[in-house]
Design a protein around this motif. Structure first.
Motif, PDB file in Angstrom:
ATOM      1  N   ALA A   1       0.806  -1.221   0.000  1.00  0.00           N
ATOM      2  CA  ALA A   1       0.000   0.000   0.000  1.00  0.00           C
ATOM      3  C   ALA A   1       0.846   1.282   0.000  1.00  0.00           C
ATOM      4  O   ALA A   1       0.440   2.289  -0.572  1.00  0.00           O
TER       5      ALA A   1
ATOM      6  N   MET B   1       6.286  -6.241   3.002  1.00  0.00           N
ATOM      7  CA  MET B   1       5.794  -7.037   4.134  1.00  0.00           C
ATOM      8  C   MET B   1       4.271  -7.086   4.099  1.00  0.00           C
ATOM      9  O   MET B   1       3.619  -6.203   3.539  1.00  0.00           O
TER      10      MET B   1
ATOM     11  N   MET C   1      -1.605   2.949   6.338  1.00  0.00           N
ATOM     12  CA  MET C   1      -2.373   2.480   7.492  1.00  0.00           C
ATOM     13  C   MET C   1      -1.460   2.141   8.668  1.00  0.00           C
ATOM     14  O   MET C   1      -0.594   1.265   8.571  1.00  0.00           O
ATOM     15  N   LEU C   2      -1.663   2.822   9.795  1.00  0.00           N
ATOM     16  CA  LEU C   2      -0.954   2.493  11.029  1.00  0.00           C
ATOM     17  C   LEU C   2      -1.981   1.841  11.947  1.00  0.00           C
ATOM     18  O   LEU C   2      -2.774   2.520  12.597  1.00  0.00           O
TER      19      LEU C   2
ATOM     20  N   SER D   1       3.790  -3.445  11.446  1.00  0.00           N
ATOM     21  CA  SER D   1       4.488  -3.290  10.154  1.00  0.00           C
ATOM     22  C   SER D   1       5.411  -2.079  10.174  1.00  0.00           C
ATOM     23  O   SER D   1       6.583  -2.162   9.779  1.00  0.00           O
TER      24      SER D   1
ATOM     25  N   THR E   1      -1.990  -1.973  14.093  1.00  0.00           N
ATOM     26  CA  THR E   1      -1.346  -2.427  15.337  1.00  0.00           C
ATOM     27  C   THR E   1       0.015  -1.761  15.513  1.00  0.00           C
ATOM     28  O   THR E   1       0.568  -1.739  16.608  1.00  0.00           O
TER      29      THR E   1
HETATM   30  C1  PRP Z   1      -1.413  -3.035   5.576  1.00  0.00           C
HETATM   31  C2  PRP Z   1      -0.906  -1.612   5.610  1.00  0.00           C
HETATM   32  C3  PRP Z   1       0.198  -1.682   6.616  1.00  0.00           C
HETATM   33  C4  PRP Z   1      -0.287  -2.719   7.577  1.00  0.00           C
HETATM   34  C5  PRP Z   1      -0.770  -2.025   8.808  1.00  0.00           C
HETATM   35  O1  PRP Z   1      -0.621  -3.859   4.810  1.00  0.00           O
HETATM   36  O2  PRP Z   1      -0.493  -1.152   4.365  1.00  0.00           O
HETATM   37  O3  PRP Z   1       1.455  -2.020   6.068  1.00  0.00           O
HETATM   38  O4  PRP Z   1      -1.382  -3.412   6.949  1.00  0.00           O
HETATM   39  O5  PRP Z   1      -1.105  -2.946   9.794  1.00  0.00           O
HETATM   40  P1  PRP Z   1      -0.299  -3.046  11.170  1.00  0.00           P
HETATM   41  O6  PRP Z   1      -0.090  -1.677  11.654  1.00  0.00           O
HETATM   42  O7  PRP Z   1      -1.241  -3.842  12.030  1.00  0.00           O
HETATM   43  O8  PRP Z   1       0.968  -3.788  10.910  1.00  0.00           O
HETATM   44  P2  PRP Z   1      -1.084  -5.344   4.434  1.00  0.00           P
HETATM   45  O9  PRP Z   1      -0.531  -6.339   5.378  1.00  0.00           O
HETATM   46  O10 PRP Z   1      -2.576  -5.378   4.237  1.00  0.00           O
HETATM   47  O11 PRP Z   1      -0.337  -5.604   3.063  1.00  0.00           O
HETATM   48  P3  PRP Z   1      -0.572  -4.920   1.634  1.00  0.00           P
HETATM   49  O12 PRP Z   1      -0.152  -3.494   1.748  1.00  0.00           O
HETATM   50  O13 PRP Z   1       0.313  -5.719   0.754  1.00  0.00           O
HETATM   51  O14 PRP Z   1      -2.030  -5.056   1.265  1.00  0.00           O
END
Ligand code: PRP
Ligand code: URA
Length: 209
Positions: A80, A102, A133-134, A139, A136
């Protein structure tokens, strides 16, 4: 709730664009354009503190002070975060771009790393981590670990939507890192999605719903 190093964009244009991007009827092309616009605003705001170097420049009329800053690297957290790269480069066209791949394990919600490609000289400048997206915070904390392992000392995160749980985790694990966000949302649901949020950012950017 009190956070440190968390900067929420407080602007009517931003609030309107966040509302549009949350709408489940927003098309893929609208979604991509809104991610780009919001990334420009985030990057603009986050650059206000960049350390400046001063040198003399010549206008057609006289000598005056000119300002420049050191190298910048945008690090996109795949997938993303890739959607934020065009907006970030609109602000700093000469920046280098690194990628960290990741995804979240859907059961444990822990990040699983699958790719890393960072510029060789990344430690010489300021790094902006791009992840819309932040949630948990797992990531983004892992992405911060990766860039710090490459001897980077100045790290800022740019996020479209942040949950309190994720901000808290970044504050605890990386108290030196600043977060700029276009929205502070209420909470995570039982599946780790941000509420009210915008759903799965990667799927909406890449049209893979
Ligand atoms: C989403 C987003 C973040 C993560 C946030 O990625 O882009 O990297 O989730 O979640 P967290 O704060 O709980 O770690 P996703 O795992 O959906 O992968 P993608 O971007 O490949 O769809
Ligand atoms: N990742 C997303 O894309 N959306 C969420 O709400 C949480 C994590």
């Amino acid at each position: 709730m009190k956070f440190s190093n968390f900067y929420l964009l407080d602007n009517s244009l931003v609030k309107n664009k966040v509302s549009l991007i949350r709408d489940k009827n927003c098309s893929v092309s609208q979604f991509r354009n809104l991610v780009k616009d919001l990334s420009i605003f985030l990057c603009y705001e986050a650059c206000k503190d960049l350390k400046l170097e001063v040198s003399k420049i010549e206008t057609p009329l006289e000598e005056t002070d000119g300002f420049s800053f050191g190298p910048i690297c945008f690090v996109a957290v795949l997938r993303a975060g890739l959607g934020m790269v065009p907006g970030a480069l609109e602000c700093v066209p000469d920046a280098s771009v690194g990628n960290i791949g990741m995804f979240r394990n859907e059961e444990t919600l822990r990040p699983v790393r699958y790719y890393c490609n960072l510029p060789k000289n990344i430690s010489k400048g300021h790094v902006f981590i791009l992840d819309p997206m932040l949630a948990t915070g797992g990531s983004i904390c892992d992405a911060i670990d990766v860039v710090k392992e490459h001897n980077v000392t100045d790290v800022t995160c740019l996020c479209l939507i942040s949950a309190p749980e994720g901000i808290k985790k970044v504050n605890e694990k990386h108290p030196d890192v600043k977060i700029y966000s276009a929205s502070l949302d209420r909470e995570l649901n039982s599946k780790g999605y941000i509420m009210p949020g915008l759903g799965d950012a990667g799927d909406r950017i890449f049209g893979t719903l």
